[in-house]
Design a protein around this motif. Structure first.
Motif, short mmCIF file in Angstrom:
data_model
loop_
_atom_site.label_atom_id
_atom_site.label_comp_id
_atom_site.label_asym_id
_atom_site.label_seq_id
_atom_site.Cartn_x
_atom_site.Cartn_y
_atom_site.Cartn_z
N ASN A 96 40.37 -43.18 66.11
CA ASN A 96 39.73 -44.13 67.04
C ASN A 96 40.54 -45.40 67.33
O ASN A 96 40.02 -46.51 67.27
CB ASN A 96 38.34 -44.55 66.50
CG ASN A 96 37.39 -43.37 66.39
OD1 ASN A 96 37.25 -42.59 67.32
ND2 ASN A 96 36.77 -43.23 65.23
N THR A 110 49.76 -36.70 69.28
CA THR A 110 48.80 -36.19 70.25
C THR A 110 47.36 -36.51 69.85
O THR A 110 46.56 -36.95 70.69
CB THR A 110 48.96 -34.67 70.42
OG1 THR A 110 50.29 -34.37 70.84
CG2 THR A 110 47.99 -34.13 71.47
N PHE A 111 47.01 -36.32 68.58
CA PHE A 111 45.60 -36.35 68.19
C PHE A 111 45.19 -37.52 67.30
O PHE A 111 43.99 -37.84 67.23
CB PHE A 111 45.24 -35.04 67.47
CG PHE A 111 45.43 -33.82 68.32
CD1 PHE A 111 44.66 -33.59 69.44
CD2 PHE A 111 46.42 -32.90 68.00
CE1 PHE A 111 44.84 -32.47 70.22
CE2 PHE A 111 46.61 -31.76 68.78
CZ PHE A 111 45.82 -31.54 69.89
N GLY A 143 44.03 -43.22 72.98
CA GLY A 143 43.67 -41.98 73.63
C GLY A 143 44.60 -40.84 73.24
O GLY A 143 45.54 -41.02 72.46
N ILE A 144 44.33 -39.68 73.81
CA ILE A 144 45.17 -38.52 73.54
C ILE A 144 46.60 -38.79 73.99
O ILE A 144 46.84 -39.51 74.96
CB ILE A 144 44.59 -37.27 74.23
CG1 ILE A 144 45.24 -36.00 73.68
CG2 ILE A 144 44.72 -37.37 75.75
CD1 ILE A 144 44.53 -34.72 74.07
N GLY A 176 45.41 -40.71 67.51
CA GLY A 176 44.72 -41.81 68.21
C GLY A 176 43.25 -41.51 68.41
O GLY A 176 42.39 -42.39 68.25
N LEU A 177 42.93 -40.27 68.75
CA LEU A 177 41.53 -39.86 68.94
C LEU A 177 40.81 -39.73 67.60
O LEU A 177 39.69 -40.20 67.43
CB LEU A 177 41.48 -38.51 69.67
CG LEU A 177 41.86 -38.50 71.16
CD1 LEU A 177 41.85 -37.08 71.69
CD2 LEU A 177 40.90 -39.36 71.96
N ILE A 178 41.45 -39.07 66.64
CA ILE A 178 40.81 -38.83 65.34
C ILE A 178 40.47 -40.14 64.64
O ILE A 178 39.38 -40.30 64.07
CB ILE A 178 41.72 -37.97 64.45
CG1 ILE A 178 41.88 -36.57 65.04
CG2 ILE A 178 41.18 -37.89 63.02
CD1 ILE A 178 42.93 -35.72 64.36
N GLY A 181 48.88 -41.35 69.95
CA GLY A 181 48.76 -41.59 68.52
C GLY A 181 50.07 -42.05 67.91
O GLY A 181 51.14 -41.92 68.50
#
Length: 201
Positions: free
Chosen positions: A121, A114-115, A124-125, A117-119, A128
């Motif tokens: 970079n 979930t996270f 997206g959400i 990919g965002l953390i 990951g």
């Protein structure tokens, strides 16, 4: 009753925390494909990432990845509800702890998918990649030429690369299967009959 709730959820929280600490350490100190051997060639950290399920299995494509992550989230709510139900109805403590392990493992991998990919970079959400690192190729060799289908091919046991969350899920499921008679044991209520209280004199 408070302790009945606290112990399983504290256990799950500890596993999730340890799982994330290991994954963050691996991402920070290792490069993809790098290995750190701690049991010679039979046990090592092998940094890899996957888009899919436990032990590196995948569900193809971007839609498959999104569907899998959303399914995991729904499954976690179901497992959490089941855990509360088991505690409320005073099921076997072993069963409760094994379900807590499964919940912890599912949540541990959901955090990645979930996270991460965002953390980090790269996506997206919900897109990951799950970080895996434990690799135990205990037996290696080749199938004999007379062996059907895989003749002459290399075999490795145990081939999958996994993480602590995967291990928690596997232990929980295996222990429930092994101990199901004990975990789901029901006492047979005594049956009373209309004339059972009559005693012959």
């Amino acid at each position: 009753m408070k302790a009945a709730y606290t112990r399983p959820f504290l256990t799950a929280a500890f596993i999730i925390l340890l799982d994330q600490i290991i994954k963050i350490w691996v991402r920070k100190h290792m490069t993809l494909g790098e290995e750190i051997h701690f049991l010679g060639d039979r046990g090592m950290l092998h940094y890899t990432e996957n888009n899919g399920m436990a032990f590196g299995m995948e569900l193809g494509g971007e839609f498959g990845k999104l569907a899998l992550t959303l399914f995991r989230i729904v499954a976690v709510f179901g497992i959490g509800y089941a855990l509360v139900h088991l505690i409320k109805h005073k099921y076997h403590r072993g069963l409760i702890m094994m379900v807590a392990l499964i919940l912890a493992g599912a949540l541990g991998n959901i955090i990645d998918s979930t996270f991460y990919g965002l953390i980090y970079n790269y996506a997206g959400i919900f897109h990951g990649r799950v970080v895996d690192m434990f690799y135990f190729p205990l037996l290696q060799g080749h199938f004999p030429d007379w062996f059907p289908i895989w003749k002459g091919e290399e075999f490795i046991f145990f081939r999958p690369v996994f993480n602590l969350a995967d291990a928690a899920i596997s232990i929980g499921v295996i222990m429930i299967l092994i101990n199901q008679k004990r975990y789901f044991k029901h006492e047979t209520p005594e049956v009373s009959y209309p004339n059972s209280e009559m005693v012959e004199e």
